[in-house]
Structures are given as C-alpha cells and as structure tokens.
Design a protein around this motif. Structure first.
Motif, PDB file in Angstrom:
ATOM      1  N   CYS A 261      18.263  42.968  28.902  1.00  0.00           N
ATOM      2  CA  CYS A 261      18.372  42.768  30.779  1.00  0.00           C
ATOM      3  C   CYS A 261      17.806  43.724  31.308  1.00  0.00           C
ATOM      4  N   ASP A 262      17.354  43.780  32.518  1.00  0.00           N
ATOM      5  CA  ASP A 262      16.401  43.988  33.817  1.00  0.00           C
ATOM      6  C   ASP A 262      18.130  45.231  34.484  1.00  0.00           C
ATOM      7  N   ARG A 263      19.065  44.296  34.781  1.00  0.00           N
ATOM      8  CA  ARG A 263      19.855  44.782  35.663  1.00  0.00           C
ATOM      9  C   ARG A 263      21.597  43.550  34.020  1.00  0.00           C
ATOM     10  N   ILE A 264      22.984  44.852  34.603  1.00  0.00           N
ATOM     11  CA  ILE A 264      23.650  44.585  33.708  1.00  0.00           C
ATOM     12  C   ILE A 264      24.723  44.644  34.549  1.00  0.00           C
ATOM     13  N   ALA A 265      25.752  43.448  34.634  1.00  0.00           N
ATOM     14  CA  ALA A 265      26.652  43.388  35.067  1.00  0.00           C
ATOM     15  C   ALA A 265      27.691  43.418  34.125  1.00  0.00           C
ATOM     16  N   VAL A 266      28.955  44.013  34.424  1.00  0.00           N
ATOM     17  CA  VAL A 266      29.628  44.366  33.862  1.00  0.00           C
ATOM     18  C   VAL A 266      31.928  43.697  33.913  1.00  0.00           C
ATOM     19  N   MET A 267      31.812  42.725  33.544  1.00  0.00           N
ATOM     20  CA  MET A 267      32.972  41.974  34.106  1.00  0.00           C
ATOM     21  C   MET A 267      34.092  42.351  32.813  1.00  0.00           C
ATOM     22  N   TYR A 268      34.962  42.307  33.739  1.00  0.00           N
ATOM     23  CA  TYR A 268      36.341  42.394  33.355  1.00  0.00           C
ATOM     24  C   TYR A 268      37.489  41.562  34.010  1.00  0.00           C
ATOM     25  N   GLN A 269      38.656  41.030  33.620  1.00  0.00           N
ATOM     26  CA  GLN A 269      39.332  40.482  33.936  1.00  0.00           C
ATOM     27  C   GLN A 269      38.918  39.287  35.104  1.00  0.00           C
ATOM     28  N   GLY A 270      37.345  38.186  34.983  1.00  0.00           N
ATOM     29  CA  GLY A 270      37.424  37.852  35.981  1.00  0.00           C
ATOM     30  C   GLY A 270      36.787  38.915  37.086  1.00  0.00           C
ATOM     31  N   LYS A 271      36.563  39.639  37.033  1.00  0.00           N
ATOM     32  CA  LYS A 271      35.934  40.638  38.264  1.00  0.00           C
ATOM     33  C   LYS A 271      34.479  41.525  37.510  1.00  0.00           C
ATOM     34  N   ILE A 272      33.379  41.841  38.486  1.00  0.00           N
ATOM     35  CA  ILE A 272      32.937  42.308  38.007  1.00  0.00           C
ATOM     36  C   ILE A 272      32.816  44.454  38.634  1.00  0.00           C
ATOM     37  N   VAL A 273      33.725  44.741  37.332  1.00  0.00           N
ATOM     38  CA  VAL A 273      33.286  46.414  37.759  1.00  0.00           C
ATOM     39  C   VAL A 273      32.766  47.053  38.031  1.00  0.00           C
ATOM     40  N   GLU A 274      31.233  46.301  37.439  1.00  0.00           N
ATOM     41  CA  GLU A 274      30.263  47.736  37.596  1.00  0.00           C
ATOM     42  C   GLU A 274      28.990  46.384  37.378  1.00  0.00           C
TER      43      GLU A 274
END
Ligand SMILES: Nc1ncnc2c1ncn2[C@@H]1O[C@H](COP(=O)(O)OP(=O)(O)O)[C@@H](O)[C@H]1O
Ligand SMILES: [Mg+2]
Lengths: 334, 285
Positions: free
Chosen positions: A228-241
């Motif tokens: 990936c070029d960018r990463i979205a970290v998800m936790y419990q239905g939310k993007i945390v970072e």
C-alpha cells in the motif's frame, strides 16, 4: 472535495441489529460494525485497510461496492454519489468498480466452467459483443493473470484448480471489464503461504499495467506495508489512524497501531514490552460508548479517554490519528 | 463434473434397496400406462359381457354393473391416475419453486407475506377444502389437477425457500451481484441449478400425494366421470354395492392395491432421492 480523489467516503455508518434471548425476553442489541468512517482514495494509489477480524473492514468494502446499504453516510465515486442511485444505475457503475473476495473456494460457482465464469461480467455489460470477441477477452484476461496457456484453463471447472489459481480467476473476473477501482478483501488470507506472494505481485503488476486504483483490505501489517501507498488502521468500526505507509510503520501514533507495528517489526522489543503492548480484553462493538473505543485495551489510558470520544486529527502532512494522548506518547517513545 | 454428479446420484439411488424398489415399481407402472392398449383384453368403454359377471377365463376380474371388463378398466385407469398425479405434482412444484425462490431470494415483507400464505395452506384441513373446491368448480380432469395443485404447492415452497436461503449466502452469488449481473440471470444461472435437485425429490413426493388425493376425490364421486381412474372405479364399485357382496375381491381390492403400490413406488423413490440430496440423512454403508 479533491478532484484527484477517485473515491470519497464520508461519515459512513452501518448498524446491525442483533436479536437475542427467547421469545418473551427478546433483546435487540445494535452492533456498530462501521462507525463514522471518513476516507478518500486517490487516483492510482493503493489504500490499505488494516485491522483485526470483526472490526468492519469487509462491511466497509461491501457498502462501497453497493452490496449492502449503508445506515448513514455518503459514498462518492468519480464524483457520483452512489448512495441514491437506482439499481439500474448502480449496475452501470459496477463496470468501473469490482471486488475481489476473501474466499476463492466460495466465490466461483462450482457448476460453471472458467469460460462461463469469466463471460459473466462481459454478458452483464457488453452482451451485444460477438461471441468471438467475448472469447478473446476471456483468453486475454486469463493470460493477464499469468495462467498460461489460457486454453488449458478455459474449459476447467473450479474444483480442478488450486486455491491460488482460483483466486487468480477471481482476479481475472474483476479486471476483465477494465475497471478503474478494485477492492480486494483479504485476497490472500485463505491461501497457502507459498502462493501468497505471487498473488500480491500479480495485483501490483496489474495496477501498474492497467492504472488501477485499489483498496486493499488485510489484517496483516507486513502485507499492507508491502502493497500500500497509504494505510488506514481500523478499530471497532472506526479509523484510528491513517497516513502514508512509511509514517504508519516508522512513526505509529495510536497505541493500537504501535502494538500492531511492534508485533511485526521486532519480536524482541515486543517480548520485552509485552505488558505495554499486548492487546488484552474482549472486543465488544455492541455499545456506543462515551469514551475512546480502545480504552479498555489501551495501556496508556487517562481520565479523558473514558469520557470523550477522540476525533481523527491531522498530526502531520496526510497523517491523522484519533487519540487523546498521542502527543505525549510521541514524546515518550522518541 | 455435472455428469459425474448425476452418476453418483444414480449410484446412491440404486445402491439403496428402497430406492431401487420404488424405481422398479414406477417403471412397471409407466410400462403398463404406455402399453395399456396392448395389455388390455377389451376396450374399457365397451359393454363386452353381462353385468356383474364373476371372474372367469374371459373376464379375469369380472365385469362391472354395465358389463365393462374390470381388468381393462384398471389397465387404462393407470394412465389417468399416473397422468393426474404427475401433472398435478409438476404444477405444484412449479408453483412451489416460484414462491420458494421469490420468498427466499427477496426476503423481507414479500417473504413474510408468502410464508404466512404457505402456513395457511398447510394448516387448512385439506380434505374438506378439496371436496368443497371440487364440488364448486365441478368434476373434470383439469379441475381435479387444479384442486390438487392448489393445496400441495405449499410444502415444496417451504423446502425450496430454505434451499434458496443457503444458496443466497454463497460467495458466487454475491460475486455475480457485484459484477452487475441482473437478478434474472443470477436466479437462473446461480440459484436455479442448486434448487433443481431438491425440486426433483419434492416432485416425486408430491406425485405420490397427488395420486392419493386424486383417488380420494374420485372415490367421493368428484372425479371426471368420462376419464375413469382407479378412484373412479372404486366410486362405482361402492355405488353399486360391491363393498357388501363377494364382488369386493375383484372389484374393490385390485384398484385399492394398485393405488397403494403406485403411491409406495413414488414415496420410496422420493425418500431415497431426499437421502441423496441431504447427505446428513445418508446412512453409512
Ligand atoms: N450481515 C451481518 N449481520 C449482522 N452482523 C454482521 C453482518 N456482517 C457483519 N456483521 C458484524 O459486523 C462486524 C464487522 O464484520 P466484518 O466487516 O465482516 O469484519 P472484518 O471484515 O473486519 O473481519 C462483526 O462484528 C460482524 O459480526
Ligand atoms: Mg472480513
């Protein structure tokens, strides 16, 4: 809205109603599978979505692909709002956006030959093409996914292929209409380790050749950092970072991302700092709490974490995190 | 692969004694129906002997009240009983498939509505209802078929709906949708092939019920008087007092046995088909 964005997702929510209990004591609990997600995918990039099982990755992809109606929110693709389209209009858009599913043993109809499976997208969108041209397209697609010679595979049934070959056929089905956007939902998680790299490289290769934009879902940080070029970290239905891959790997700011990175990066460091990093406790996405969704497992929690939901805030160029304590954490680690 | 699958089904069907027995019975009846003109010694509508003749070398099962040969009547009756059973079963399966697929695939309010209708049809005591219906629309071949179909589509609809519910969650159905394949193609290419085997076993079971129902209706005098089925023969036997005399042995018993045997043939075949299609029922052999 930025013109260079192929896909824009704003305030996307999905709530499932879970019924439990017996006839008389029927309880209805709401599961917040996707809880207010905002993200954009730029033309030509691969955006990774990473998070543990059950955090809502598949649900997000299914809503974007219009396989599921959102509870709330907006999805726009090439400037078109997908949420209010009629079914016939949605079907037209589908020519441009395709999905690769997780389980290659389930996504190919066991009673259909590869030829028929790959004809399906063409018949759905370009039915009037002469048969010879359709056939040619199928052959080209099979060659594009590196199963050669194509004629060897075209008349086989899915059960005559290995898992990796099946996933390649699933990829061929996704690219045969030359879409501009592909969502890949953990495309290698059900495969043998030995064939995973081949599939990943194939996707990277196709992206280069076809100018694809991708959303790549995975639960494995090392795969995400490779793809990936960018990463979205998800936790419990939310993007945390969310941020560029380099930043996420080298300067993780959310305690959850830190834990993920630590596991991958340095086993020794992880073992030494186990208490601080280990993710403990049950995941429960049924209640919409007042505080930070991560608070029950967070090693750094403070008072404010219990009472206030953190917002996704930009901390750097293109790098955002949703944590009350990220500035202090940054100082502590550096 | 398709071919192989059917070969395997055939093997399971024939390796199962009950299924094989049922299948042989059905074959025999099919042959009788087709060959009736060659097997029957007389035209069943002709008055060939004296009324109420006892069985003798000329009339193996005697004659009825107007002098028609009972054996010939029975042989030709096979055609009617079999035909009504099969046609009625076919229509009810068609109806059941339609309702089951629509209900299972679309779900929601449509499903709820259709399933309540199914419940309704299933709980209504069917004999009184049928007698009412048949009496109301009058006795004829197609009316009988209609009445039988109207009350026997519900149970197949249920079974097929549950199959559609499992098929619907298959990844390839979702993949087809995400490709943009329209609903009619999804239903015909992906759902229907998974439904057909189940529909087949339901069809055979429905045929066995239909034959029984037809016999009951005809026995009550609600059958078509111009096409004599086994049930109609029983009706005349009853009306002419055969039940009270020695005549029951050659006038009542044979049609009764034939009905029973044909129903058993269908039922046995149906149960072992069900066993094939539902591996959990399959015994270890
Ligand atoms: N169709 C559904 N009905 C009810 N709950 C669902 C459904 N699909 C997903 N969920 C719930 O939503 C949450 C997120 O699921 P999912 O998006 O599949 O997670 P992931 O793909 O990240 O593993 C889970 O808690 C799951 O149980
Ligand atoms: Mg998933």
């Amino acid at each position: 809205m930025d013109k260079s964005n192929l896909l824009n997702v704003s305030n996307l929510k999905k709530t499932f109603i879970k019924k439990s209990g017996t006839f008389l004591k029927r309880k209805k609990t709401e599961v917040y599978a996707v809880n207010n997600i905002n993200l954009e995918v730029k033309k030509g990039e691969i955006l990774g979505i990473i998070g543990e099982s059950g955090c809502g990755k598949t649900t997000t992809a299914r809503m974007i692909m219009r396989l599921m109606k959102e509870t709330e929110g907006e999805i726009s693709f090439e400037g078109v709002n997908l949420c209010n389209l009629k079914d016939s209009e949605t079907n037209k858009i589908r020519k441009k956006m395709q999905m690769i599913f997780q389980d290659p043993y389930d996504t190919l109809n066991p009673g259909m030959r590869i030829l028929d499976i790959l004809m399906e997208p063409i018949n759905a969108h370009e039915k009037n093409l002469p048969y010879q041209a359709k056939y040619q397209r199928v052959v080209e697609a099979i060659e594009a996914i590196e199963l050669r010679p194509a004629e060897d595979f075209i008349h086989r049934y899915p059960h005559q292929l290995s898992g990796g070959q099946r996933q390649r056929i699933a990829i061929a089905r996704a690219i045969i209409l030359k879409p501009s956007f592909i969502a890949a939902d953990e495309p290698t998680s059900m495969l043998d380790v030995s064939v995973r790299a081949g599939i990943l490289n194939l996707l990277l290769d196709l992206r280069k050749k076809m100018g694809l934009t991708m959303m790549f879902i995975t639960h494995d940080l090392s795969t995400a950092s490779y793809m990936c070029d960018r990463i979205a970290v998800m936790y419990q239905g939310k993007i945390v970072e969310i941020g560029p891959t380099k930043k996420i790997i080298h300067k993780p700011s959310h305690p959850y991302t830190k834990a993920l990175v630590a596991v991958v990066k340095d086993l020794n460091h992880f073992i030494k700092n186990r208490e601080k990093l280990i993710l403990d406790g049950e995941v429960d996405s049924t209640k919409e709490e007042k505080g930070c969704p991560f608070v029950s497992r967070c090693p750094h929690k403070e008072d404010i974490c219990h009472s206030q939901v953190p917002n996704l805030e930009a901390i750097d160029n293109g790098h955002s995190v949703s944590c009350h304590c990220h500035t202090e954490l940054l100082e502590r680690t550096s | 692969m398709g071919n192989q699958k059917w070969k395997k089904y055939w093997q399971v069907l024939t390796s199962n004694n009950i299924g094989l027995f049922g299948l042989i019975l059905l074959m025999i009846f099919l042959l009788i129906a087709i060959l009736a003109p060659f097997l029957a010694p007389f035209d069943p509508t002709d008055r060939v002997g004296a009324p109420f003749t006892k069985p003798n070398s000329q009339f193996l099962l005697g004659t009825n009240d107007v002098g028609q040969d009972i054996l010939s009547e029975l042989l030709y009756g096979t055609r009617i009983s079999l035909l009504i059973g099969v046609i009625a079963a076919f229509i009810s399966i068609l109806l059941g498939c339609l309702v089951g697929i629509v209900s299972g695939y679309y779900g929601g309010k449509v499903d709820a509505l259709l399933m309540r209708l199914v419940d309704l049809v299933l709980v209504i005591p069917f004999l009184p209802l049928m007698i009412l219906l048949a009496a109301f629309i009058g006795p004829s071949f197609w009316n009988i078929v209609l009445v039988i179909s109207l009350i026997s589509w519900a149970s197949p609809a249920r079974v097929i709906r549950s199959q559609v519910l499992t098929l619907k969650t298959k990844g390839y159905v979702e993949a087809a949708k995400s490709i943009g394949t329209n609903i009619s193609v999804v239903l015909s290419r992906h759902i229907l092939p998974g439904v057909i085997p189940i529909a087949l076993s339901q069809f055979v079971l429905a045929a066995s019920h239909s034959i029984l129902i037809e016999a009951s209706l005809s026995f009550l005098g609600l059958g078509d008087p111009f096409t004599k089925s086994w049930g109609t023969i029983l009706y005349y036997a009853q009306a002419r007092g055969a039940f009270l005399t020695d005549a029951w042995i050659w006038w009542v018993l044979p049609p009764g046995l034939l009905i029973t045997t044909l129903v058993i043939g269908f039922a046995f075949t149906g149960y072992s088909l069900e066993e094939i299609l539902n591996p959990r029922l399959r015994k270890e052999r």
